[in-house]
Every structure is written in structure tokens, then in C-alpha cells.
Design an enzyme around this catalytic site. Structure first.
Site, mmCIF file in Angstrom:
data_model
loop_
_atom_site.group_PDB
_atom_site.id
_atom_site.type_symbol
_atom_site.label_atom_id
_atom_site.label_comp_id
_atom_site.label_asym_id
_atom_site.label_seq_id
_atom_site.Cartn_x
_atom_site.Cartn_y
_atom_site.Cartn_z
ATOM 1 C CB SER A 241 63.823 3.044 16.969
ATOM 2 O OG SER A 241 63.784 2.966 18.373
ATOM 3 C CG HIS A 271 67.499 6.311 19.005
ATOM 4 N ND1 HIS A 271 67.200 5.879 20.270
ATOM 5 C CD2 HIS A 271 66.478 5.832 18.217
ATOM 6 C CE1 HIS A 271 66.073 5.180 20.253
ATOM 7 N NE2 HIS A 271 65.617 5.124 19.013
ATOM 8 C CG HIS A 318 66.467 9.126 28.315
ATOM 9 N ND1 HIS A 318 65.121 9.305 28.121
ATOM 10 C CD2 HIS A 318 66.790 7.981 27.655
ATOM 11 C CE1 HIS A 318 64.650 8.305 27.404
ATOM 12 N NE2 HIS A 318 65.638 7.485 27.106
ATOM 13 N NE ARG A 327 66.465 1.431 28.636
ATOM 14 C CZ ARG A 327 66.306 2.170 27.545
ATOM 15 N NH1 ARG A 327 65.810 1.623 26.450
ATOM 16 N NH2 ARG A 327 66.624 3.456 27.528
ATOM 17 C CG ASP A 373 72.659 3.386 24.231
ATOM 18 O OD1 ASP A 373 72.391 2.234 23.851
ATOM 19 O OD2 ASP A 373 71.954 4.363 23.970
HETATM 20 N N1 NMX Z 1 76.546 15.274 27.088
HETATM 21 C C1 NMX Z 1 76.632 16.583 26.812
HETATM 22 N N2 NMX Z 1 75.595 17.400 26.609
HETATM 23 C C2 NMX Z 1 74.377 16.843 26.755
HETATM 24 C C3 NMX Z 1 74.202 15.502 27.084
HETATM 25 C C4 NMX Z 1 75.342 14.695 27.233
HETATM 26 N N3 NMX Z 1 75.267 13.395 27.489
HETATM 27 N N4 NMX Z 1 72.876 15.260 27.148
HETATM 28 C C5 NMX Z 1 72.263 16.417 26.857
HETATM 29 N N5 NMX Z 1 73.171 17.363 26.603
HETATM 30 C C6 NMX Z 1 72.927 18.738 26.138
HETATM 31 C C7 NMX Z 1 72.164 18.683 24.827
HETATM 32 O O1 NMX Z 1 73.056 18.445 23.728
HETATM 33 C C8 NMX Z 1 71.518 20.047 24.812
HETATM 34 O O2 NMX Z 1 72.481 20.985 24.413
HETATM 35 P P1 NMX Z 1 72.083 22.277 23.539
HETATM 36 O O3 NMX Z 1 71.204 23.092 24.427
HETATM 37 O O4 NMX Z 1 73.392 22.923 23.243
HETATM 38 O O5 NMX Z 1 71.368 21.779 22.328
HETATM 39 C C9 NMX Z 1 71.190 20.259 26.291
HETATM 40 O O6 NMX Z 1 72.059 19.398 27.031
HETATM 41 C C10 NMX Z 1 69.768 19.941 26.662
HETATM 42 O O7 NMX Z 1 69.486 18.637 26.238
HETATM 43 P P2 NMX Z 1 68.423 17.726 27.045
HETATM 44 O O8 NMX Z 1 67.108 18.426 26.994
HETATM 45 O O9 NMX Z 1 68.948 17.351 28.366
HETATM 46 O O10 NMX Z 1 68.428 16.390 26.182
HETATM 47 P P3 NMX Z 1 67.591 16.059 24.870
HETATM 48 O O11 NMX Z 1 66.261 15.556 25.281
HETATM 49 O O12 NMX Z 1 67.616 17.176 23.906
HETATM 50 O O13 NMX Z 1 68.465 14.878 24.241
HETATM 51 C C11 NMX Z 1 69.800 12.912 24.342
HETATM 52 C C12 NMX Z 1 68.519 13.605 24.823
HETATM 53 C C13 NMX Z 1 69.748 11.460 24.744
HETATM 54 C C14 NMX Z 1 69.846 12.996 22.812
HETATM 55 C C15 NMX Z 1 71.026 13.623 24.967
HETATM 56 O O14 NMX Z 1 70.989 13.481 26.368
HETATM 57 C C16 NMX Z 1 72.346 13.120 24.423
HETATM 58 O O15 NMX Z 1 72.796 13.606 23.382
HETATM 59 N N6 NMX Z 1 72.988 12.102 25.113
HETATM 60 C C17 NMX Z 1 74.203 11.509 24.599
HETATM 61 C C18 NMX Z 1 73.884 10.522 23.496
HETATM 62 C C19 NMX Z 1 73.218 9.291 24.060
HETATM 63 O O16 NMX Z 1 73.638 8.696 25.037
HETATM 64 N N7 NMX Z 1 72.120 8.870 23.406
HETATM 65 C C20 NMX Z 1 71.441 7.632 23.758
HETATM 66 C C21 NMX Z 1 70.044 7.861 24.337
HETATM 67 C C22 NMX Z 1 69.410 6.555 24.713
HETATM 68 N N8 NMX Z 1 69.125 5.726 23.553
HETATM 69 O O17 NMX Z 1 69.441 4.570 23.546
HETATM 70 O O18 NMX Z 1 68.546 6.188 22.571
HETATM 71 C C1 MLT Z 2 65.150 4.233 23.723
HETATM 72 O O1 MLT Z 2 65.303 3.137 24.258
HETATM 73 O O2 MLT Z 2 64.414 4.378 22.734
HETATM 74 C C2 MLT Z 2 65.968 5.387 24.192
HETATM 75 O O3 MLT Z 2 66.199 5.325 25.566
HETATM 76 C C3 MLT Z 2 65.505 6.727 23.718
HETATM 77 C C4 MLT Z 2 64.191 7.232 24.188
HETATM 78 O O4 MLT Z 2 63.458 6.612 24.948
HETATM 79 O O5 MLT Z 2 63.868 8.379 23.786
#
Ligand code: NMX
Ligand code: MLT
Length: 447
Positions: A241, A271, A318, A327, A373
């Protein structure tokens, strides 16, 4: 000129030579190197943006202008009977780097109140959305519809100097921030509480309390709103964002275009939308359990079922953080104080005891700990906001404070149009010394 704007003007004047010196004298100094995994993998970790509004340490979490969240919540001025500080004071901190005095915040509350009026056509835009539309789509369009109000655009067409860009950007940003909570509350009432009819703000209330009032919520929802907007305000510049807002504004699109775009980025389930996903996922679990609270084994089974079906566990993991998100902790402390017996809160707490170990065992996520979240929907649910599609709108209102503060400073420091370079897969393969021969899955497994 308002007290805040005058102070900001002074800060900008003092800061400009620092950026100019870095560019002129140290422009060729290497800051970072880029790996193939980063080029393909979403540019994770590449140091390529500058912001002074906030900094995210992977182990400690976010600091706004050098202050941790507990320090921000403790030190910003608050109303006499309030647990959480004024959101308006946060804007002062983000823009100037200084904790405001109570008088400075009072001045700002009046300024915000004077900028609150939302033109009728915005309500018409919201009213014209078909039923079933997501509140984030409506919010994005409502903000976009305000674009014609942009002072920046009017002055740009008249030939404004680059040195003055920040001034009209500040005016646009502050006008929009003052209106955002009203727009959010209107969307909520329109979708879920239509009998409420036309809404009128209470001019005696600060932003957080007025939001609670417009949502039809009693205390302590005013503090919930303040807490919510403050903790979601910024997470340095690289998140989707904030980065989208910065990117769009870098072409000198005005803040209405940039904020609408940042809202669109926030609306993705990886996100900001994760907060609604957490509640949806929890409701799925509750439905399976009926009136019975799950055992640890039942919780583990549910988590594994989600992972084994190829889905992520919402609210966990994350891109930068490697510890529990502060948070999350701020909201957990609030829950422990105000709603320790809440059933959904108990679910969230019970999941905290099983999810990190499972994610470690699963072996993919780099960070097995909860993010913001995982807790935020629970608080809203407790205070009767059960329409979880709406939760990301609240995130967006908070995030606007950080994104817009950044854009004002981007303009003040003359940050460039953002334009990274892309390359092709052929080029990447040549760089690492391979050709585009067919790769078998077996080869990948053994390498
Ligand atoms: N559950 C299952 N698998 C996960 C999760 C999770 N919560 N978090 C990461 N992974 C997987 C991810 O999908 C990836 O799989 P692949 O190799 O098959 O593509 C692998 O672990 C490596 O990912 P990371 O490097 O740990 O995480 P990345 O930096 O790519 O993504 C998020 C970060 C936040 C997108 C990821 O942790 C996620 O999808 N979390 C669940 C959704 C979520 O809670 N998002 C909110 C984030 C905060 N916000 O407010 O924005
Ligand atoms: C945010 O608040 O924007 C989320 O935690 C995602 C991020 O920092 O990448």
C-alpha cells in the site's frame, strides 16, 4: 499558515540540504547488491527507498519517527478520559518527527474539523454502487471521485514551482485525511445499517471519537478507533500500500489518485484484506466446532487442513518481520484488558499456541509468528462490527496517515519519478551462465 504547517515548512527547509548533499557528493556510493532470488522474488529486502516517517526492524517491529508503538501510544497527547491518544497528534509526529504538545494537537483537531465536509457527489458515488460490491472498491472510488478538489492540480496547471509542491500536497492530504473517517462510516452504514440515514459529524469530537459516533458505537469504541488508526498508519515504504501510494504520486499524480491506488493494493488478501480473511477462517473453525471449544489437537488439525489444501494461514507470516508483530501485541493487551472472556479472542489466543510450531514444521514460511491482522478483526467483532468485509476499510483509513505523510515529504524533497529497470528471463539466464534448456522437475529437486 497553521502551526503544524509552519513547523513542517521549517523542517523541510532544514532537511533539503541533507538529501541534496547525499545525491551530489555520494550519488555513486553502493547501498545494496541484488540477487536473482530478489529480482524474481518480489524485490524482497532490496534497499531502494528512503523514508524518515517510519522504519521496520525485523526483530523489533515498527518505529514511527524513532518511537516504538508503546512509546507513541504513551507519549502522544490524549483526551482526559481516553486510553488512546488523538490520531491528529500522530499526523503531527509523522510529519515533523516531534511529539506535539496538547495545544498543538488542539489546533490540529480544529483544523481537521474545518476540513471534514464531504461534497454531496461523494455520497452519490457511494450510493450508486451495486449491492454485493466490496467496501474497499467503494472506498477507492469515493476517494477517486474527490480528485477534482485537488489544489495541487490547479496550481500545477498555473505553473507552480517545484519548491512549492509540498504545500498544496499538504493541503490536499489534510483535506482527504479529515474526510476519510466520514467516508468510511458512510460506507459502513450504507451497506450494513441503511436505516441510519444521513450522517452528520459531531464538531466537538476529535477524529477517533467522531468515527465512533458516526459508526453508532459507544465507549470504548472511540479508543478502539484511535488505536486502530494509529497502529496501522505506517510500516515503512516497501509494503504494497505505501509503495503503491509513493509510486503513483511519483508521477505527480495528486494524492486522490495515489490514495485510491494504495487502497487498491491494500485490498489484496496477502496484505490488508488478511484481517477479514482471519475472521472468515476463524468462523470456518467455529462452524466445525459448534458450541464446543476446540482442543489443541482439533486446532492443529484445522491448521494442517488449511495448509494441506494449499492455502496460507491468514494473519501469520511477514515479508520483513521475524518476530510477533508489536501491533498484534498492542491489540492483544487491549483485548486482555477489555474483553478477556470474548470467545473469538480465546480462539485467537489458542491458535497462537499452535500455529507457529506448525508453520515451522511445514517449513515454508520464513516468519511463523502472527502479524497485525491476526488480532485486529477480533476487536472489531467484539464491538459489534461483524461484517468482516469492512475491516480493511479501517486499515485503509489508518494507512492513509502514513502514505500521505510520505507523499508530502516526497514532494518536499523532490524525489524522482519511480522507474526501476526490468530484464528478460533470457538475460537473467545469460548472467548466471546457463541457456534456456529444458529443466526437469527431477533436476530441480536434486539441485
Ligand atoms: N501460511 C502458509 N504459508 C505461508 C505463510 C502462511 N501464513 N506465510 C508464508 N508462507 C509461505 C509462502 O506462501 C511461501 O510459499 P511458496 O514458497 O510456496 O511460495 C513461503 O512460505 C515463503 O514465504 P515467505 O518468504 O515467508 O513470505 P513472503 O514474504 O513471500 O510473504 C506474506 C509474506 C505476509 C504474504 C505471507 O507470510 C502470507 O501469505 N501470510 C498470510 C497472509 C497474511 O497474513 N497477510 C498479511 C500481512 C500483513 N499485512 O497486513 O499486510
Ligand atoms: C503492512 O502493515 O503494510 C504489512 O504488515 C505488510 C508489510 O509491511 O509488508
Amino acid at each position: 499558515m497553521s502551526v503544524l504547517k509552519e513547523k513542517l515548512h521549517q523542517k523541510i527547509h532544514e532537511h533539503r540540504p541533507r538529501t541534496a548533499k547525499l545525491m551530489k557528493k555520494f550519488g555513486d556510493t553502493v547501498v545494496d547488491q541484488v540477487k536473482v532470488s530478489q529480482v524474481i522474488g518480489g524485490m524482497r529486502g532490496i534497499k531502494s527507498l528512503v523514508t524518515d516517517i517510519s522504519y521496520l526492524d525485523p526483530m523489533e517491529g515498527i518505529r514511527y519517527r524513532g518511537f516504538t508503538l508503546p512509546e507513541v501510544l504513551e507519549q502522544l497527547p490524549r483526551a482526559k478520559d481516553a486510553e488512546m491518544p488523538y490520531v491528529e497528534g500522530l499526523y503531527h509526529l509523522l510529519l515533523t518527527g516531534e511529539m506535539p504538545t496538547k495545544d498543538e494537537v488542539k489546533d490540529l483537531i480544529i483544523d481537521f474539523n474545518n476540513r471534514r465536509i464531504v461534497p454531496r457527489y461523494v455520497w452519490d458515488v457511494i450510493d450508486s454502487f451495486p449491492s454485493g460490491s466490496h467496501p474497499m472498491a467503494i472506498l477507492s472510488a469515493a476517494v477517486m471521485s474527490l480528485e477534482k478538489e485537488s489544489h495541487f492540480n490547479i496550481l500545477y496547471k498555473k505553473g507552480m514551482s517545484k519548491m512549492d509542491y509540498w504545500d498544496s500536497t499538504y493541503e490536499d492530504a489534510t483535506n482527504l485525511l479529515a474526510k476519510m473517517p466520514l467516508i468510511g462510516a458512510y460506507i459502513y452504514n450504507k451497506l450494513y445499517n441503511p436505516e441510519k440515514g444521513q450522517l452528520y459529524p459531531d464538531p466537538t469530537l476529535d477524529l477517533g471519537a467522531n468515527f465512533a459516533y458516526m459508526m453508532g458505537k459507544d465507549k470504548p469504541y472511540d479508543d478502539v478507533s484511535r488505536m486502530y488508526f494509529i497502529i496501522h498508519a505506517d510500516h515503512e515504504s516497501g509494503n504494497v500500500s505505501a509503495h503503491t501510494g509513493h509510486l503513483v504520486a511519483s508521477s505527480l499524480s495528486d494524492v486522490y489518485y495515489a490514495t485510491s491506488a494504495m487502497i487498491n493494493g491494500l485490498a489484496g488478501p496477502l496484505h490488508g484484506l488478511a484481517n477479514q480473511e482471519v475472521l472468515r477462517w476463524l468462523q470456518g473453525l467455529k462452524k466445525q466446532m459448534g458450541s464446543k471449544f476446540p482442543t489443541q489437537d482439533e486446532l492443529k488439525k484445522y491448521v494442517w487442513e488449511t495448509l494441506n489444501s494449499g492455502q496460507v494461514i491468514p494473519g501469520y507470516g511477514h515479508a520483513v518481520l521475524r518476530k510477533t508483530d508489536p501491533r498484534y501485541t498492542v491489540q492483544r493487551d487491549f483485548c486482555l484488558k477489555h474483553m478477556p472472556e470474548d470467545e473469538i479472542f480465546k480462539y485467537v489466543d489458542a491458535l497462537y499456541n499452535v500455529v507457529p510450531d506448525i508453520l515451522r514444521e511445514h517449513g515454508k514460511a520464513k516468519n511463523p509468528w502472527p502479524n497485525v491482522d491476526a488480532q485486529s478483526g477480533v476487536v472489531q467483532w467484539h464491538y459489534g462490527i461483524k461484517e468482516y468485509d469492512f475491516y480493511t476499510v479501517l486499515f485503509a483509513i489508518g494507512r492513509s496517515f502514513g502514505v500521505l505523510s510520505n507523499i508530502i515529504w516526497d514532494r518536499a524533497l523532490g524525489y524522482s519519478l519511480e522507474r526501476p529497470k526490468s530484464i528478460t528471463t533470457d538475460m537473467l539466464e545469460k548472467m548466471v551462465g546457463i541457456s534456456n534448456e529444458l529443466v526437469t522437475t527431477e533436476e530441480l529437486k536434486t539441485s
